[in-house]
Design an enzyme around this catalytic site. Structure first.
Site, PDB file in Angstrom:
ATOM      1  N   HIS A   1       0.910  -1.246  -0.144  1.00 16.10           N
ATOM      2  CA  HIS A   1       0.005  -0.069   0.038  1.00 16.10           C
ATOM      3  C   HIS A   1       0.913   1.206  -0.066  1.00 16.10           C
ATOM      4  O   HIS A   1       1.959   1.254   0.440  1.00 16.10           O
ATOM      5  CB  HIS A   1      -0.742   0.106   1.356  1.00 16.10           C
ATOM      6  CG  HIS A   1      -2.134  -1.134   1.487  1.00 16.10           C
ATOM      7  ND1 HIS A   1      -2.989  -0.921   2.081  1.00 16.10           N
ATOM      8  CD2 HIS A   1      -2.258  -2.046   0.484  1.00 16.10           C
ATOM      9  CE1 HIS A   1      -4.027  -1.939   1.888  1.00 16.10           C
ATOM     10  NE2 HIS A   1      -3.347  -2.777   0.906  1.00 16.10           N
TER      11      HIS A   1
ATOM     12  N   GLU B   1       0.973   3.972   1.900  1.00 15.28           N
ATOM     13  CA  GLU B   1       1.461   4.281   3.317  1.00 15.28           C
ATOM     14  C   GLU B   1       2.568   3.362   3.648  1.00 15.28           C
ATOM     15  O   GLU B   1       3.319   3.764   4.354  1.00 15.28           O
ATOM     16  CB  GLU B   1       0.384   3.953   4.247  1.00 15.28           C
ATOM     17  CG  GLU B   1      -1.054   4.803   4.123  1.00 15.28           C
ATOM     18  CD  GLU B   1      -2.136   4.197   3.316  1.00 15.28           C
ATOM     19  OE1 GLU B   1      -3.034   4.149   3.891  1.00 15.28           O
ATOM     20  OE2 GLU B   1      -1.560   3.369   2.234  1.00 15.28           O
TER      21      GLU B   1
ATOM     22  N   CYS C   1      -5.843   1.749   5.964  1.00 20.22           N
ATOM     23  CA  CYS C   1      -6.895   0.618   6.170  1.00 20.22           C
ATOM     24  C   CYS C   1      -6.059   0.035   7.482  1.00 20.22           C
ATOM     25  O   CYS C   1      -5.113   0.524   8.081  1.00 20.22           O
ATOM     26  CB  CYS C   1      -6.512  -0.794   5.183  1.00 20.22           C
ATOM     27  SG  CYS C   1      -4.748  -1.083   5.134  1.00 20.22           S
TER      28      CYS C   1
ATOM     29  N   CYS D   1      -2.268  -0.635   7.684  1.00 16.50           N
ATOM     30  CA  CYS D   1      -1.498   0.682   7.467  1.00 16.50           C
ATOM     31  C   CYS D   1      -1.651   1.480   8.862  1.00 16.50           C
ATOM     32  O   CYS D   1      -0.582   1.932   9.271  1.00 16.50           O
ATOM     33  CB  CYS D   1      -1.866   1.372   6.358  1.00 16.50           C
ATOM     34  SG  CYS D   1      -1.527   0.637   4.753  1.00 16.50           S
TER      35      CYS D   1
END
Length: 149
Positions: free
Chosen positions: A56, A58, A86, A89
């Site tokens: 992701h 992040e 999410c 993260c």
């Protein structure tokens, strides 16, 4: 004309990263991490390209910032990300002890606040910065994806 380095400015930089993800066929989420109004990490989703569900924006940005700083804690940093993080993260952000997280669009289905994730107790959370632009890019991506299938 003076350039103001504020949340909107840095969210625009994160949106640029999201647009790069869009161009690669990745879910268009982008992130930047700053320290003292200086960008030290830029990232976007790479889950398809890397065949890695943890890639992701992040997570990529956290790794890049930690490498830049030479340590695992992101004290004095701010993460700007185009979509609410999410739960995965949020967990990484918790452990990084980042003091500030700024996001664009809310994610009522998969965002960490809806799924029980938590940030570090001292982390300030700001949501809704350029929300319309961030959610619009996501909507456009998924409309195009549906039309291709």
């Amino acid at each position: 004309m003076e350039l103001r380095l504020d949340d909107t400015y840095f969210m625009k930089m994160a949106l640029r990263e999201a647009e790069m993800a869009f161009e690669k066929g990745e879910v268009p989420i982008g992130a930047v991490i700053t320290v003292n109004d200086r960008i030290i990490a830029r990232a976007h989703n790479l889950t398809e390209q890397l065949h890695d569900v943890t890639a992701h924006a992040e997570m990529q940005a956290i790794t890049a910032a930690a490498n830049f700083l030479g340590g695992k804690y992101l004290h004095h940093c701010t993460l700007y990300v185009t979509l609410e993080p999410c739960q995965m993260c949020a967990g990484a952000l918790f452990w990084s002890q980042i003091p500030r997280v700024v996001f664009g669009a809310y994610d009522p289905q998969r965002g960490f606040t809806a799924t029980g994730g938590k940030l570090h107790p001292r982390t300030e959370l700001v949501g809704g910065i350029l929300e319309h632009e961030a959610s619009g890019l996501l909507k456009e991506f998924f409309i195009q994806k549906r039309n291709l299938n």
